[in-house]
Scaffold this motif. Structure first.
Motif, PDB file in Angstrom:
ATOM      1  N   LYS A  76      37.645  30.570  82.786  1.00  0.00           N
ATOM      2  CA  LYS A  76      36.706  30.787  83.975  1.00  0.00           C
ATOM      3  C   LYS A  76      37.355  31.875  84.589  1.00  0.00           C
ATOM      4  CE  LYS A  76      34.359  26.898  83.680  1.00  0.00           C
ATOM      5  NZ  LYS A  76      35.059  26.199  82.687  1.00  0.00           N
ATOM      6  N   VAL A  77      38.701  32.185  84.623  1.00  0.00           N
ATOM      7  CA  VAL A  77      39.345  33.576  85.286  1.00  0.00           C
ATOM      8  C   VAL A  77      38.726  34.623  84.392  1.00  0.00           C
ATOM      9  CG1 VAL A  77      41.374  34.472  85.933  1.00  0.00           C
ATOM     10  CG2 VAL A  77      41.166  32.148  86.332  1.00  0.00           C
ATOM     11  N   ILE A  78      38.965  34.668  83.395  1.00  0.00           N
ATOM     12  CA  ILE A  78      38.570  35.558  82.250  1.00  0.00           C
ATOM     13  C   ILE A  78      36.973  36.067  82.503  1.00  0.00           C
ATOM     14  CG2 ILE A  78      38.471  36.390  79.876  1.00  0.00           C
ATOM     15  CD1 ILE A  78      41.242  35.253  79.516  1.00  0.00           C
ATOM     16  N   ILE A  79      36.155  34.946  82.289  1.00  0.00           N
ATOM     17  CA  ILE A  79      34.863  35.201  82.270  1.00  0.00           C
ATOM     18  C   ILE A  79      34.161  35.884  83.451  1.00  0.00           C
ATOM     19  CG2 ILE A  79      32.704  34.049  82.507  1.00  0.00           C
ATOM     20  CD1 ILE A  79      33.598  31.756  80.590  1.00  0.00           C
ATOM     21  N   GLY A  80      34.932  35.212  84.864  1.00  0.00           N
ATOM     22  CA  GLY A  80      34.899  35.890  86.237  1.00  0.00           C
ATOM     23  C   GLY A  80      35.238  37.598  86.158  1.00  0.00           C
ATOM     24  N   GLY A  81      36.323  37.710  85.612  1.00  0.00           N
ATOM     25  CA  GLY A  81      36.967  38.953  85.596  1.00  0.00           C
ATOM     26  C   GLY A  81      36.321  40.256  84.640  1.00  0.00           C
ATOM     27  N   VAL A  82      35.634  39.682  83.610  1.00  0.00           N
ATOM     28  CA  VAL A  82      34.951  40.821  82.954  1.00  0.00           C
ATOM     29  C   VAL A  82      33.343  41.090  83.270  1.00  0.00           C
ATOM     30  CG1 VAL A  82      36.231  40.011  80.673  1.00  0.00           C
ATOM     31  CG2 VAL A  82      34.071  39.121  81.040  1.00  0.00           C
ATOM     32  N   MET A  83      32.799  40.151  84.138  1.00  0.00           N
ATOM     33  CA  MET A  83      31.382  40.160  84.437  1.00  0.00           C
ATOM     34  C   MET A  83      31.080  41.616  84.956  1.00  0.00           C
ATOM     35  SD  MET A  83      29.707  37.697  83.557  1.00  0.00           S
ATOM     36  CE  MET A  83      28.201  38.207  84.401  1.00  0.00           C
ATOM     37  N   PRO A  84      32.168  42.251  85.872  1.00  0.00           N
ATOM     38  CA  PRO A  84      31.538  43.884  86.365  1.00  0.00           C
ATOM     39  C   PRO A  84      31.547  44.666  85.327  1.00  0.00           C
ATOM     40  CG  PRO A  84      33.256  42.735  87.618  1.00  0.00           C
ATOM     41  CD  PRO A  84      33.144  41.767  86.649  1.00  0.00           C
ATOM     42  N   LEU A  85      32.229  44.498  84.012  1.00  0.00           N
ATOM     43  CA  LEU A  85      32.096  45.266  82.958  1.00  0.00           C
ATOM     44  C   LEU A  85      30.873  45.033  82.121  1.00  0.00           C
ATOM     45  CD1 LEU A  85      35.836  45.269  81.917  1.00  0.00           C
ATOM     46  CD2 LEU A  85      34.772  46.607  83.384  1.00  0.00           C
ATOM     47  N   VAL A  86      30.296  44.007  82.128  1.00  0.00           N
ATOM     48  CA  VAL A  86      29.165  43.560  81.395  1.00  0.00           C
ATOM     49  C   VAL A  86      27.845  44.550  81.487  1.00  0.00           C
ATOM     50  CG1 VAL A  86      27.527  41.900  80.945  1.00  0.00           C
ATOM     51  CG2 VAL A  86      29.841  41.072  81.308  1.00  0.00           C
ATOM     52  N   PRO A  87      27.334  45.091  80.248  1.00  0.00           N
ATOM     53  CA  PRO A  87      26.203  46.212  80.371  1.00  0.00           C
ATOM     54  C   PRO A  87      24.959  45.488  80.867  1.00  0.00           C
ATOM     55  CG  PRO A  87      26.770  45.431  78.116  1.00  0.00           C
ATOM     56  CD  PRO A  87      27.562  44.752  78.840  1.00  0.00           C
ATOM     57  N   GLY A  88      24.838  44.964  81.992  1.00  0.00           N
ATOM     58  CA  GLY A  88      23.682  44.301  82.302  1.00  0.00           C
ATOM     59  C   GLY A  88      22.376  45.326  82.388  1.00  0.00           C
ATOM     60  N   LEU A  89      22.709  46.623  82.999  1.00  0.00           N
ATOM     61  CA  LEU A  89      21.444  47.679  82.975  1.00  0.00           C
ATOM     62  C   LEU A  89      21.200  48.086  81.921  1.00  0.00           C
ATOM     63  CD1 LEU A  89      20.017  49.226  84.968  1.00  0.00           C
ATOM     64  CD2 LEU A  89      21.932  50.779  84.886  1.00  0.00           C
ATOM     65  N   HIS A  90      22.158  48.208  80.805  1.00  0.00           N
ATOM     66  CA  HIS A  90      21.666  48.709  79.479  1.00  0.00           C
ATOM     67  C   HIS A  90      20.972  47.615  78.878  1.00  0.00           C
ATOM     68  CE1 HIS A  90      24.385  52.186  79.749  1.00  0.00           C
ATOM     69  NE2 HIS A  90      25.168  51.468  80.069  1.00  0.00           N
ATOM     70  N   ILE A  91      21.437  46.432  79.097  1.00  0.00           N
ATOM     71  CA  ILE A  91      20.323  45.542  78.317  1.00  0.00           C
ATOM     72  C   ILE A  91      18.796  45.490  79.046  1.00  0.00           C
ATOM     73  CG2 ILE A  91      20.200  42.934  77.846  1.00  0.00           C
ATOM     74  CD1 ILE A  91      23.098  42.852  77.773  1.00  0.00           C
ATOM     75  N   THR A  92      19.079  45.594  79.985  1.00  0.00           N
ATOM     76  CA  THR A  92      17.742  45.427  81.068  1.00  0.00           C
ATOM     77  C   THR A  92      16.824  46.724  80.605  1.00  0.00           C
ATOM     78  OG1 THR A  92      18.798  44.344  82.913  1.00  0.00           O
ATOM     79  CG2 THR A  92      16.348  45.341  83.067  1.00  0.00           C
ATOM     80  N   ASN A  93      17.532  47.655  80.496  1.00  0.00           N
ATOM     81  CA  ASN A  93      16.490  49.322  80.022  1.00  0.00           C
ATOM     82  C   ASN A  93      16.486  49.186  78.697  1.00  0.00           C
ATOM     83  OD1 ASN A  93      17.060  50.139  82.792  1.00  0.00           O
ATOM     84  ND2 ASN A  93      18.727  51.648  82.277  1.00  0.00           N
ATOM     85  N   ALA A  94      16.965  48.474  77.904  1.00  0.00           N
ATOM     86  CA  ALA A  94      16.649  48.605  76.515  1.00  0.00           C
ATOM     87  C   ALA A  94      15.526  47.774  76.396  1.00  0.00           C
ATOM     88  CB  ALA A  94      17.758  47.891  75.785  1.00  0.00           C
ATOM     89  N   ILE A  95      15.384  46.513  76.887  1.00  0.00           N
ATOM     90  CA  ILE A  95      14.248  45.682  76.533  1.00  0.00           C
ATOM     91  C   ILE A  95      13.052  46.385  77.357  1.00  0.00           C
ATOM     92  CG2 ILE A  95      13.251  43.589  77.316  1.00  0.00           C
ATOM     93  CD1 ILE A  95      16.037  42.285  77.276  1.00  0.00           C
TER      94      ILE A  95
END
Length: 247
Positions: free
Chosen positions: A192-211
């Motif tokens: 849970k600590v790692i999942i929370g820690g990496v969330m700011p690095l997740v490319p959410g905007l890139h995925i949204t723009n791609a779709i």
């Protein structure tokens, strides 16, 4: 400088700012075409990809090309260009005034200082850990790991200028921080600590723009942004998993 040349420069600057700030390619093209049409270029042609912009005043006119190498996310600049575009289409801005306004937006520094970005990433990491059903005792370790990882990623991005490698190293430090903190009793659930820690690095905007680009019919841009998001996700996953090969 002729009016046509000035219109071309205004369109190219607007497209450059938006593409470099993380806008979808179909939004970039639409904005450039609307500006050109508002200033009398009825047959203007624009074509944008994630790494370049093409624009001409007409189908048989000279083509203007601009290479884009950096694409940091800055939604504030996209909003400002949209506001200027609306003023132009509404007839509220003269050509030279629009050019000056866009140059001011282009020259603006990042609205948030790096330390504030790290602080926001750290707080978001802690909150994401709780959202993913982590315990409150894991909030502080996730906050520390997320902040450390994001700070390392920003530093490596400036030093190496290779975003994927910077995200890989940042994710690795998140994994190291999470392991050390939980192993020393400062948290309960390392996952849970790692999942929370990496969330700011997740490319959410890139995925949204791609779709959104794929849905708008921009297949080349949509596929390339999707691949970029996939490589980013792989870099994050590889960085985190690397720590577990040594423990």
């Amino acid at each position: 400088m002729s009016d046509k040349a000035t219109v071309e420069k205004v369109c190219m600057i607007a497209g450059k700012i938006m593409l470099m700030s993380g806008a979808e390619t179909h939004r970039v093209e639409d904005t450039m075409n609307r500006i050109a049409h508002s200033y009398g270029l009825k047959d203007a042609q624009s074509y944008a990809t994630p790494t370049g912009i093409n624009f001409s005043a007409g189908m048989t006119e000279i083509n203007n090309f601009l290479r884009i190498t950096k694409r940091p996310t800055n939604l504030h600049k996209i909003h400002e260009v949209n506001e200027i575009s609306r003023q132009i289409t509404g007839g509220e801005l003269q050509l030279e005034d629009a050019y000056q306004c866009l140059k001011e937006v282009e020259n603006k520094q990042a609205i948030y200082a790096p330390w504030l970005q790290v602080l926001a990433a750290a707080l978001a990491s802690g909150c994401f850990t709780i959202m993913f059903q982590g315990k409150w005792i894991d909030f502080l370790p996730a906050l520390i790991a997320g902040g450390v990882g994001f700070a390392v990623m920003l530093g490596m991005d400036r030093l190496l200028e290779i975003r994927f490698l910077a995200e890989f190293i940042g994710a690795f430090f998140i994994g190291v921080s999470a392991y050390l903190l939980v192993d020393n009793g400062f948290g309960l659930e390392m996952d849970k600590v790692i999942i929370g820690g990496v969330m700011p690095l997740v490319p959410g905007l890139h995925i949204t723009n791609a779709i959104r680009d794929l849905m708008a019919g921009h297949l080349l841009s949509g596929i390339s942004k999707g691949i970029e998001a996939t490589l980013t996700a792989l870099a994050i996953g590889a960085g985190v998993s690397l720590i577990f090969t040594f423990v």
